[in-house]
Motif scaffolding. Structure first.
Motif, short mmCIF file in Angstrom:
data_model
loop_
_atom_site.label_atom_id
_atom_site.label_comp_id
_atom_site.label_asym_id
_atom_site.label_seq_id
_atom_site.Cartn_x
_atom_site.Cartn_y
_atom_site.Cartn_z
N CYS A 166 -0.76 17.06 12.80
CA CYS A 166 -2.04 16.48 13.23
C CYS A 166 -1.78 15.12 13.87
CB CYS A 166 -2.99 16.30 12.05
SG CYS A 166 -3.38 17.81 11.15
N TRP A 167 -2.58 14.81 14.86
CA TRP A 167 -2.55 13.48 15.43
C TRP A 167 -3.40 12.56 14.56
CZ3 TRP A 167 0.92 12.33 18.90
CH2 TRP A 167 1.42 13.33 19.74
N ILE A 168 -2.81 11.44 14.14
CA ILE A 168 -3.47 10.51 13.22
C ILE A 168 -3.55 9.14 13.88
CG2 ILE A 168 -3.40 9.43 10.94
CD1 ILE A 168 -3.90 12.43 10.87
N PHE A 169 -4.72 8.52 13.81
CA PHE A 169 -4.91 7.19 14.39
C PHE A 169 -4.32 6.11 13.49
CE2 PHE A 169 -8.71 9.56 16.00
CZ PHE A 169 -8.26 9.68 17.31
N HIS A 170 -3.84 5.05 14.12
CA HIS A 170 -3.47 3.83 13.38
C HIS A 170 -4.74 3.08 13.00
CE1 HIS A 170 0.85 3.43 15.24
NE2 HIS A 170 0.61 4.62 14.72
N VAL A 171 -4.68 2.33 11.91
CA VAL A 171 -5.78 1.46 11.53
C VAL A 171 -5.34 0.01 11.72
CG1 VAL A 171 -5.11 1.55 9.09
CG2 VAL A 171 -7.40 0.81 9.71
N PHE A 172 -6.11 -0.75 12.48
CA PHE A 172 -5.78 -2.14 12.75
C PHE A 172 -6.69 -3.12 12.01
CE2 PHE A 172 -3.99 -0.01 16.49
CZ PHE A 172 -2.71 -0.53 16.48
N GLN A 173 -7.82 -2.63 11.50
CA GLN A 173 -8.74 -3.53 10.80
C GLN A 173 -8.09 -4.18 9.59
OE1 GLN A 173 -9.48 -0.61 12.01
NE2 GLN A 173 -11.42 -0.67 13.10
N ILE A 174 -7.27 -3.39 8.88
CA ILE A 174 -6.63 -3.94 7.68
C ILE A 174 -5.67 -5.07 8.06
CG2 ILE A 174 -4.75 -2.26 7.71
CD1 ILE A 174 -4.84 -2.22 4.69
N ALA A 241 5.10 -8.12 6.20
CA ALA A 241 6.02 -7.21 6.88
C ALA A 241 5.27 -6.28 7.83
CB ALA A 241 6.80 -6.39 5.85
N LEU A 242 4.08 -5.84 7.42
CA LEU A 242 3.29 -4.97 8.28
C LEU A 242 2.82 -5.71 9.53
CD1 LEU A 242 1.04 -3.03 5.72
CD2 LEU A 242 3.01 -2.17 6.97
N LEU A 243 2.55 -7.01 9.38
CA LEU A 243 2.12 -7.79 10.54
C LEU A 243 3.26 -8.04 11.52
CD1 LEU A 243 -0.17 -10.44 8.79
CD2 LEU A 243 -0.91 -8.60 10.30
N VAL A 244 4.47 -8.18 10.99
CA VAL A 244 5.62 -8.52 11.83
C VAL A 244 6.26 -7.27 12.44
CG1 VAL A 244 7.92 -9.54 11.85
CG2 VAL A 244 6.08 -10.64 10.57
N LEU A 245 6.43 -6.24 11.63
CA LEU A 245 7.13 -5.04 12.09
C LEU A 245 6.19 -4.15 12.90
CD1 LEU A 245 9.08 -4.14 8.83
CD2 LEU A 245 9.92 -5.39 10.82
N PRO A 246 6.72 -3.46 13.90
CA PRO A 246 5.89 -2.57 14.73
C PRO A 246 5.65 -1.22 14.07
CG PRO A 246 8.15 -2.55 15.54
CD PRO A 246 8.12 -3.53 14.39
N VAL A 247 4.98 -1.25 12.92
CA VAL A 247 4.67 -0.01 12.21
C VAL A 247 3.17 0.16 12.15
CG1 VAL A 247 6.77 -0.05 10.83
CG2 VAL A 247 4.74 -1.20 9.98
N GLY A 248 2.75 1.40 12.05
CA GLY A 248 1.32 1.69 11.98
C GLY A 248 0.93 2.22 10.61
N ILE A 249 -0.29 1.92 10.20
CA ILE A 249 -0.82 2.44 8.95
C ILE A 249 -1.75 3.60 9.28
CG2 ILE A 249 -2.13 1.89 6.87
CD1 ILE A 249 -1.47 -1.03 7.34
N PRO A 250 -1.51 4.79 8.74
CA PRO A 250 -2.42 5.91 8.99
C PRO A 250 -3.84 5.54 8.54
CG PRO A 250 -0.41 6.67 7.93
CD PRO A 250 -0.36 5.19 7.88
N SER A 251 -4.81 5.86 9.36
CA SER A 251 -6.18 5.44 9.08
C SER A 251 -6.72 6.03 7.78
CB SER A 251 -7.10 5.85 10.23
OG SER A 251 -7.03 7.24 10.48
N TYR A 252 -6.24 7.23 7.39
CA TYR A 252 -6.76 7.84 6.16
C TYR A 252 -6.20 7.15 4.90
CZ TYR A 252 -2.29 10.40 6.21
OH TYR A 252 -0.96 10.73 6.23
N LEU A 253 -5.19 6.28 5.08
CA LEU A 253 -4.63 5.52 3.96
C LEU A 253 -5.09 4.06 3.96
CD1 LEU A 253 -0.92 6.77 3.89
CD2 LEU A 253 -2.85 7.58 2.52
N GLY A 254 -5.80 3.64 5.01
CA GLY A 254 -6.14 2.23 5.16
C GLY A 254 -7.09 1.69 4.12
N LEU A 255 -7.94 2.54 3.58
CA LEU A 255 -8.89 2.11 2.55
C LEU A 255 -8.52 2.80 1.25
CD1 LEU A 255 -11.43 0.29 2.45
CD2 LEU A 255 -12.80 2.35 2.64
N ASN A 256 -8.08 2.02 0.26
CA ASN A 256 -7.68 2.57 -1.03
C ASN A 256 -8.01 1.56 -2.11
OD1 ASN A 256 -5.08 0.85 -1.45
ND2 ASN A 256 -4.84 1.74 0.61
#
Length: 308
Positions: A166-174, A241-256
């Protein structure tokens, strides 16, 4: 690429289900840990609703996946693996939309608690009101995604028998919220360490009281900063680390629930520093919102208390 320029990633359905299962276990563990007071705050009630929704979706996705040949029906609709990808993208967008409203409502709830507003309302009435607000937020988020946003799902043009990813969007709000947090923490550190040196001037008689109050406020901010950092330092390193490294957070994991617990502690510290009188903090009379991770106890020297 999403229509808004938001990057997307490709995850296997197995990986998505594994992530959702782990998220549900973590959510329930944290909810049970806070069971004695979780329904006393908006963020606690919202955490319960998030845990229930995550669990229900994980079960539904698992059932659809196990019957991916099209033998799964719901209200006359034949469900396939296509629907897993579609629903994961939709719920991920909903979670992204809810980031800022949850922060604002949690902050308002803590402000009302520490400033002791709405004292006449019973705890049961407050709980009902906060539950109603949680439901309204979920409803408005889904309404926004379906009617007002330009969200467009991304699905592969293959048979449901052949779809495995599945194609999954990155979440940037977090990450945006995390950046605001770091700016706030940096400002607090500057206020406690550098401001006395930069703005130091000879004391006059009529400035002694104001200076004493400023010192007391600086002590509150310093202690609140220390309490928060002692508890959440590792989590802050992870966010950095998330802010510095070019990694994305899957949107379905962004709110926990773990993220909500972190937000809860941060907002409690901010509200206590801004709203609560020093005298109440010194005497232990401040109404502190429930927090299972940080122990918000402040200590003041007798000299400072007397001068304040």
């Amino acid at each position: 690429m999403h229509s808004n320029g938001i990057h997307i990633m490709n995850h296997s359905i197995d990986f998505i289900l594994l992530n959702l299962g782990g998220k549900c276990v973590l959510n329930w563990a944290l909810v049970i840990l806070q069971r004695n007071h979780i329904c006393r705050s908006f963020v606690g009630i919202f955490s319960v609703s998030l845990t229930v929704i995550d669990t229900a979706l994980t079960l539904i996705f698992t059932i659809i996946y196990l019957h991916g040949d099209g033998r799964c029906f719901l209200l006359g609709l034949q469900l396939t693996k296509y629907h897993i990808c579609l629903l994961v993208q939709i719920i991920g967008e909903v979670y992204s939309v809810l980031q800022y409203p949850v922060v604002v409502m949690t902050g308002l709830d803590h402000f009302c608690t520490t400033s002791q507003r709405l004292q006449t309302a019973t705890s049961r009435l407050k709980g009902i009101f906060k539950s109603f607000v949680s439901i309204i937020l979920w409803y408005l988020a889904f309404l926004y995604i379906f009617l007002l946003s330009d969200f467009l799902p991304v699905l592969e043009d293959v048979s449901h028998h052949q779809i495995y990813q599945c194609w999954i969007f990155h979440v940037f709000q977090i990450l945006q919220v995390a950046m605001l947090m770091f700016l706030t923490l940096g400002s607090a550190a500057f206020f406690t360490r550098c401001s006395p040196r930069l703005f130091k001037n000879p004391r006059q008689v009529n400035q002694i009281t104001d200076q004493s109050r400023s010192d007391s406020r600086r002590s509150v901010v310093s202690q609140a900063l220390g309490i928060f950092l002692n508890t959440w330092a590792i989590f802050l390193f992870f966010l950095a680390a998330l802010l510095v490294l070019p990694v994305g957070i899957p949107s379905y994991l962004g709110l926990n629930v773990a993220w909500l617990c972190f937000l809860n502690s941060f907002l409690i510290g901010v509200v206590l520093c801004v709203v609560c009188p020093d005298s109440k903090l010194a005497q232990g009379l401040a109404a502190v919102p429930p927090d299972s991770f940080c122990e918000w106890k402040f200590k003041f020297s007798l000299a400072k208390e007397d001068s304040a």
